[in-house]
Design an enzyme around this catalytic site. Structure first.
Site, PDB file in Angstrom:
ATOM      1  N   ASN A 293     -18.600  33.801   9.154  1.00 35.48           N
ATOM      2  CA  ASN A 293     -17.254  34.269   9.498  1.00 35.48           C
ATOM      3  C   ASN A 293     -16.272  33.345   8.780  1.00 35.48           C
ATOM      4  O   ASN A 293     -16.049  32.217   9.217  1.00 35.48           O
ATOM      5  CB  ASN A 293     -17.052  34.206  11.015  1.00 35.48           C
ATOM      6  N   TRP A 294     -15.735  33.836   7.682  1.00 33.96           N
ATOM      7  CA  TRP A 294     -14.863  32.984   6.865  1.00 33.96           C
ATOM      8  C   TRP A 294     -13.485  32.788   7.494  1.00 33.96           C
ATOM      9  O   TRP A 294     -12.706  31.956   7.029  1.00 33.96           O
ATOM     10  CB  TRP A 294     -14.685  33.601   5.472  1.00 33.96           C
ATOM     11  N   LYS A 295     -13.175  33.567   8.515  1.00 33.66           N
ATOM     12  CA  LYS A 295     -11.834  33.523   9.139  1.00 33.66           C
ATOM     13  C   LYS A 295     -10.766  33.689   8.052  1.00 33.66           C
ATOM     14  O   LYS A 295     -11.017  34.358   7.045  1.00 33.66           O
ATOM     15  CB  LYS A 295     -11.646  32.230   9.937  1.00 33.66           C
TER      16      LYS A 295
ATOM     17  N   HIS B 263     -14.006  38.851  18.643  1.00 34.44           N
ATOM     18  CA  HIS B 263     -14.061  37.393  18.449  1.00 34.44           C
ATOM     19  C   HIS B 263     -13.057  36.745  19.399  1.00 34.44           C
ATOM     20  O   HIS B 263     -11.978  37.280  19.640  1.00 34.44           O
ATOM     21  CB  HIS B 263     -13.738  37.042  16.988  1.00 34.44           C
TER      22      HIS B 263
ATOM     23  N   GLU C 151     -11.051  34.416  19.044  1.00 32.20           N
ATOM     24  CA  GLU C 151      -9.711  34.175  18.466  1.00 32.20           C
ATOM     25  C   GLU C 151      -8.876  35.443  18.537  1.00 32.20           C
ATOM     26  O   GLU C 151      -7.655  35.396  18.736  1.00 32.20           O
ATOM     27  CB  GLU C 151      -9.851  33.644  17.027  1.00 32.20           C
TER      28      GLU C 151
ATOM     29  N   GLU D 287     -20.777  33.447  21.903  1.00 30.45           N
ATOM     30  CA  GLU D 287     -19.954  32.393  21.308  1.00 30.45           C
ATOM     31  C   GLU D 287     -19.098  31.736  22.397  1.00 30.45           C
ATOM     32  O   GLU D 287     -17.991  32.207  22.691  1.00 30.45           O
ATOM     33  CB  GLU D 287     -19.023  32.985  20.252  1.00 30.45           C
TER      34      GLU D 287
ATOM     35  N   GLY E 181     -15.374  25.928  16.567  1.00 28.17           N
ATOM     36  CA  GLY E 181     -14.483  25.098  15.762  1.00 28.17           C
ATOM     37  C   GLY E 181     -14.198  23.733  16.370  1.00 28.17           C
ATOM     38  O   GLY E 181     -13.302  23.021  15.930  1.00 28.17           O
TER      39      GLY E 181
ATOM     40  N   SER F  46     -19.984  26.010  16.369  1.00 33.48           N
ATOM     41  CA  SER F  46     -20.300  24.714  15.765  1.00 33.48           C
ATOM     42  C   SER F  46     -21.763  24.589  15.341  1.00 33.48           C
ATOM     43  O   SER F  46     -22.364  23.525  15.485  1.00 33.48           O
ATOM     44  CB  SER F  46     -19.892  23.575  16.702  1.00 33.48           C
TER      45      SER F  46
ATOM     46  N   GLY G 158     -18.973  29.820  11.576  1.00 35.76           N
ATOM     47  CA  GLY G 158     -17.592  29.735  11.095  1.00 35.76           C
ATOM     48  C   GLY G 158     -17.469  28.687  10.005  1.00 35.76           C
ATOM     49  O   GLY G 158     -17.774  28.925   8.839  1.00 35.76           O
ATOM     50  N   GLY G 159     -17.006  27.498  10.383  1.00 37.30           N
ATOM     51  CA  GLY G 159     -16.706  26.443   9.420  1.00 37.30           C
ATOM     52  C   GLY G 159     -17.797  26.197   8.390  1.00 37.30           C
ATOM     53  O   GLY G 159     -17.523  26.098   7.179  1.00 37.30           O
TER      54      GLY G 159
END
Ligand code: PEP
Length: 242
Positions: A10-12, A96, A98, A165, A171, A203, A224-225
């Site tokens: 997930n590149w956001k 998600h 977010e 999640e 994150g 994470s 993600g990251g």
């Protein structure tokens, strides 16, 4: 769907034409040519064309991070599932945390997005997860059960992927322990078909991926990251690929 093992990036809201070119070049070079693990990247809308061009016919699928619940019409700024399908998307992340927290997406809206994705032939990746406050109050199962339940009210989960999640792990650098993950995954598995892939997200890094993926009800990760760093993402894929 078959209980596939999957690593989804997930590149956001990260990337540029140049950085995406470099990242995908590195992923395409390093991706294992054999094994039992599928890989997908969920990218920002404007780069879908570029990503489709680079990944078409190769070992990495692609998808979106959000989708409209509507088919078409006066919904300024929205992107429909049919549009995503036209760009070759296989997956669409829905719900998600977010989106739920920053944009106020409700369980009902997430369920409608899930339905829209499926109607257009995409595989939705439904995210569920509790906040730290909810976990501390012993409400994890109630919360994820409610989030999933709303989707199951009107949808089959036949061609879909579930992602647990925990909000407190996204994150933050603080992943859930493998045992915490397994407990929630086992609970979720009881609510969907035994074939449904259930991913963990929050994470995941090269250092903790193998221990999390070793849990019996974990079928992969939503990353993600670490999905923005080719060597980290590839190491996570390697940890799942057996
Ligand atoms: C995510 O955004 O879905 C996620 C899991 O992020 P991170 O891996 O950075 O915690």
């Amino acid at each position: 769907m078959a209980r596939v093992r999957l690593v989804a990036g997930n590149w956001k809201m990260h990337g540029s034409r140049a950085s995406i070119q470099a990242l995908l070049d590195a992923l395409l070079q390093g991706i294992p040519r054999s094994g039992n693990c599928a890989v997908t990247v969920c990218v920002p809308f404007p780069y879908l064309g570029q990503v489709a061009e680079m990944l078409r016919g190769g070992p990495i699928a692609w998808g979106a991070q959000n989708v409209s619940e509507h088919q078409q019409g006066a919904y300024t700024g929205e992107v429909s599932a049919a549009m995503l399908a036209e760009f070759g998307c296989r997956h669409a992340i829905v719900g998600h945390s977010e989106r739920r927290q920053l944009y106020g997406e409700t369980d009902a809206q997430v369920a409608a997005k899930f339905a829209a994705a499926g109607t257009a032939g995409l595989t939705p990746i439904l995210c569920v997860g509790e906040t730290l406050q909810e976990r501390d109050a012993g409400r994890t199962e109630e919360v994820v059960g409610r989030q999933l339940g709303k989707v199951l009210e009107k949808n089959s989960f036949e061609n879909a992927i579930l992602a647990y999640e925990p909000v407190w792990a996204i994150g933050t650098g603080r992943n859930a322990t493998p045992e915490q993950v397994q407990t929630v995954h086992a609970f979720l598995r009881g609510k969907v078909s035994s074939d449904t892939p259930i991913l963990y997200g929050g994470s995941v890094k090269p250092q903790n991926a193998a221990a999390i993926f070793a849990m019996p009800d974990v079928d992969g990760g939503l990353i993600g990251g670490a999905s923005l760093v080719a060597k980290d993402f590839l190491a996570i894929v390697e940890a799942l690929n057996t």
